[in-house]
Design a protein around this motif. Structure first.
Motif, PDB file in Angstrom:
ATOM      1  N   ARG A  77     -12.395 -15.364   2.303  1.00  0.00           N
ATOM      2  CA  ARG A  77     -11.351 -14.768   3.125  1.00  0.00           C
ATOM      3  C   ARG A  77     -12.024 -13.845   4.131  1.00  0.00           C
ATOM      4  NH1 ARG A  77      -6.347 -12.478  -0.196  1.00  0.00           N
ATOM      5  NH2 ARG A  77      -5.425 -12.733   1.876  1.00  0.00           N
ATOM      6  N   PRO A  78     -11.341 -13.491   5.207  1.00  0.00           N
ATOM      7  CA  PRO A  78     -11.948 -12.590   6.192  1.00  0.00           C
ATOM      8  C   PRO A  78     -12.327 -11.255   5.549  1.00  0.00           C
ATOM      9  CG  PRO A  78      -9.927 -13.575   7.044  1.00  0.00           C
ATOM     10  CD  PRO A  78      -9.994 -13.932   5.591  1.00  0.00           C
ATOM     11  N   LYS A  79     -13.376 -10.639   6.067  1.00  0.00           N
ATOM     12  CA  LYS A  79     -13.765  -9.329   5.559  1.00  0.00           C
ATOM     13  C   LYS A  79     -12.650  -8.313   5.802  1.00  0.00           C
ATOM     14  CE  LYS A  79     -18.805  -9.561   6.084  1.00  0.00           C
ATOM     15  NZ  LYS A  79     -19.985  -8.860   6.661  1.00  0.00           N
ATOM     16  N   VAL A 196     -20.613  -5.932  -1.651  1.00  0.00           N
ATOM     17  CA  VAL A 196     -19.696  -5.107  -0.865  1.00  0.00           C
ATOM     18  C   VAL A 196     -19.778  -5.501   0.604  1.00  0.00           C
ATOM     19  CG1 VAL A 196     -19.207  -2.748  -0.093  1.00  0.00           C
ATOM     20  CG2 VAL A 196     -19.754  -3.178  -2.490  1.00  0.00           C
ATOM     21  N   LYS A 197     -20.991  -5.725   1.082  1.00  0.00           N
ATOM     22  CA  LYS A 197     -21.193  -6.117   2.478  1.00  0.00           C
ATOM     23  C   LYS A 197     -20.505  -7.437   2.786  1.00  0.00           C
ATOM     24  CE  LYS A 197     -24.940  -6.744   5.843  1.00  0.00           C
ATOM     25  NZ  LYS A 197     -26.413  -6.709   6.032  1.00  0.00           N
ATOM     26  N   GLN A 198     -20.468  -8.330   1.795  1.00  0.00           N
ATOM     27  CA  GLN A 198     -19.840  -9.636   1.988  1.00  0.00           C
ATOM     28  C   GLN A 198     -18.325  -9.528   2.095  1.00  0.00           C
ATOM     29  OE1 GLN A 198     -20.875 -12.432  -1.059  1.00  0.00           O
ATOM     30  NE2 GLN A 198     -19.449 -13.996  -0.357  1.00  0.00           N
ATOM     31  N   ALA A 199     -17.733  -8.535   1.412  1.00  0.00           N
ATOM     32  CA  ALA A 199     -16.274  -8.449   1.346  1.00  0.00           C
ATOM     33  C   ALA A 199     -15.669  -7.485   2.359  1.00  0.00           C
ATOM     34  CB  ALA A 199     -15.847  -8.035  -0.063  1.00  0.00           C
ATOM     35  N   PHE A 200     -16.461  -6.500   2.845  1.00  0.00           N
ATOM     36  CA  PHE A 200     -15.916  -5.438   3.693  1.00  0.00           C
ATOM     37  C   PHE A 200     -16.790  -5.221   4.926  1.00  0.00           C
ATOM     38  CE2 PHE A 200     -14.936  -4.510  -0.742  1.00  0.00           C
ATOM     39  CZ  PHE A 200     -13.571  -4.275  -0.719  1.00  0.00           C
TER      40      PHE A 200
END
Length: 477
Positions: A77-79, A196-200
């Motif tokens: 999904r988009p960040k 975290v970098k991948q999701a946000f």
């Protein structure tokens, strides 16, 4: 979420710093020496990842991070864009947060609170309406979600990301930091931790500045950056600076503040505001934060920032004292108590912040108190909910607070209302003038009426309120 804070530690996530004044970041500034640690070792608090006080870090929930990664592999999904609110004590962060939650109703935001202190206050100051996900997530009436669990930042973000990957509708994350925190450690988490970098993605770092006290705080911070570097660090690592409370400063003062901000951070956008009222579109989904620009201005190495945890700037001279107790508080006695410490500039200079939510005798609503030095903001808020304990919570944040612990604790508890001497119908004399004999005969109509100890009807016809049950105000008739 508290992010594991204590009275002298900014965040429990691996620590980072930024310089309030521009200077090169050498290896001596970094927490670690020698070979870089693995990501897992850093998250577990082993090796070189330390807190600002030199102790090893907590478990940062790397197991949750793997779950988060697995979800994103299957359901990308988009960040989620992240907005960080920072600013020194009393600058208006919670006021801004409440304004944003009221004003924007088309987006659903996860809100993480980073509070410092012996007693939690901010969770009561944020205007909560619904608690459909109580215990971990609280759903606001405008669709925002507020994390209240006291967990490490990485673990909290992991939980949000898992729900997001599982289909929870979210449009972004809003993090409100404590006024004593350097934002760099929080921002660094989004670049160092791969999951975290991948999701946000960090969209904006918003620093609030109190126009009334800004120059004083910046002078302190620059004069002693090791002990009081927080105020400068917050501005230096921001992308947007809100100069708040402009009604309390003149044009020259505001221009001086803006010049100081530009010295610390030439790239930041500066917006003037009153009562933290800012157009929402200037804060969310603006793509304002650029790590490379911030690090370039602060002469920090981007590769080091992205691979090693670094030391935060903290105001180590500030301590706090919190008091929790039950029982109704006398409004009259409490105002006298505040006057003792905030009555003059000299008395109030060490009290950087006082926050409280109180059960006041004679009122069914919570009294919310927010003080910055001499400035006070107090108002009755939402009624106490049925079945909720009417607990008083107050916290004093400033210099020398721990040395005053007993004095402040006992002084506040002396404000609790005592049993009244007179019942409704009792004949009394109420003081109606400044003279020693200025009493008028009457009888008690009500006790604890609109926060006053008594409402008395005088025999000559009018009604008066008696603020406190004391012979100075009321005697037997």
């Amino acid at each position: 979420s508290s992010l594991g804070t204590s009275s002298d530690v900014c965040v429990a996530s691996p620590t980072a710093w930024n310089k309030p004044m521009k200077r090169s970041a050498s290896s001596a500034d970094m927490q670690a020496e020698g070979e870089p640690q693995t990501e897992q070792a850093r998250l577990e608090g082993h090796g070189d990842a330390h807190h600002g006080d030199g102790h090893h870090g907590h478990d940062h929930g790397h197991g949750h991070d793997h779950d988060m990664c697995d979800h994103h592999e299957h359901r990308p999904r988009p960040k989620l864009p992240v907005t960080v609110l920072t600013g020194y004590l009393g600058a208006g962060k919670t006021t801004l947060l409440n304004y944003l939650l009221r004003e924007q109703r088309d987006k659903k935001l996860a809100v993480i609170e980073n509070e410092v202190g012996e007693v939690s206050i901010d969770d009561a100051l944020v205007e909560q309406k619904n608690t459909d996900l109580a215990g971990e997530l609280i759903l606001f009436d405008n669709g925002c979600v507020c994390c209240t669990i006291r967990k490490d930042l990485v673990k909290t973000l992991s939980g949000i990301a898992k729900r997001y990957a599982d289909g929870l509708h979210l449009d972004g994350v809003l993090i409100e930091l404590t006024g004593m925190a350097d934002p760099a450690p929080v921002v660094q988490t989004f670049f160092v931790n791969p999951d975290v970098k991948q999701a946000f993605s960090v969209d904006n770092v918003v620093a609030l500045v109190d126009a009334k006290h800004a120059i004083e705080k910046l002078d302190e911070s620059q004069g002693d950056p090791e002990a009081k570097g927080t105020a400068c660090a917050q501005i230096a690592f921001s992308s947007t600076v809100l100069v708040n409370k402009i009604d309390l400063a003149g044009e020259k003062e505001l221009s001086d503040i803006e010049s100081r901000v530009k010295q610390l951070n030439p790239k930041a956008e500066i917006i003037r505001c009153r009562n933290a009222v800012v157009p929402v579109e200037k804060l969310f989904n603006v793509g304002a934060f650029s790590l490379s620009k911030v690090l370039e201005e602060q002469h920090m190495d981007e590769e080091l920032f992205s691979t090693k945890w670094v030391k935060p700037k903290m105001d180590r001279t500030v301590s706090n004292v919190g008091v929790r107790c039950t029982g109704a508080v006398s409004m009259h006695l409490f105002q006298q108590f505040l006057n003792k410490y905030l009555g003059t500039e000299e008395q109030a200079k060490d009290f950087l912040r006082i926050k409280a939510v109180l059960h006041i005798a004679g009122s069914e609503e919570k009294l919310v108190i927010q003080c910055v030095h001499m400035l006070r903001n107090q108002a009755f808020a939402a009624p106490w909910a049925d079945g909720d304990p009417r607990e008083n919570r107050i916290i004093f944040i400033g210099r020398g607070m721990k040395e005053r612990r007993q004095e402040l604790t006992e002084g506040f508890k002396e404000c609790l209302a005592k049993p009244l001497r007179f019942a409704p119908g009792a004949e009394v004399q109420a003081r109606v003038g400044p003279g020693e004999d200025d009493y008028a005969n009457g009888y008690v109509m009500a006790c604890w009426d609109e926060t006053f100890a008594y409402r008395v009807r005088l025999l000559r016809g009018e009604e008066v309120h008696v603020p406190h049950d004391d012979p100075h105000f009321i005697i037997e008739g």
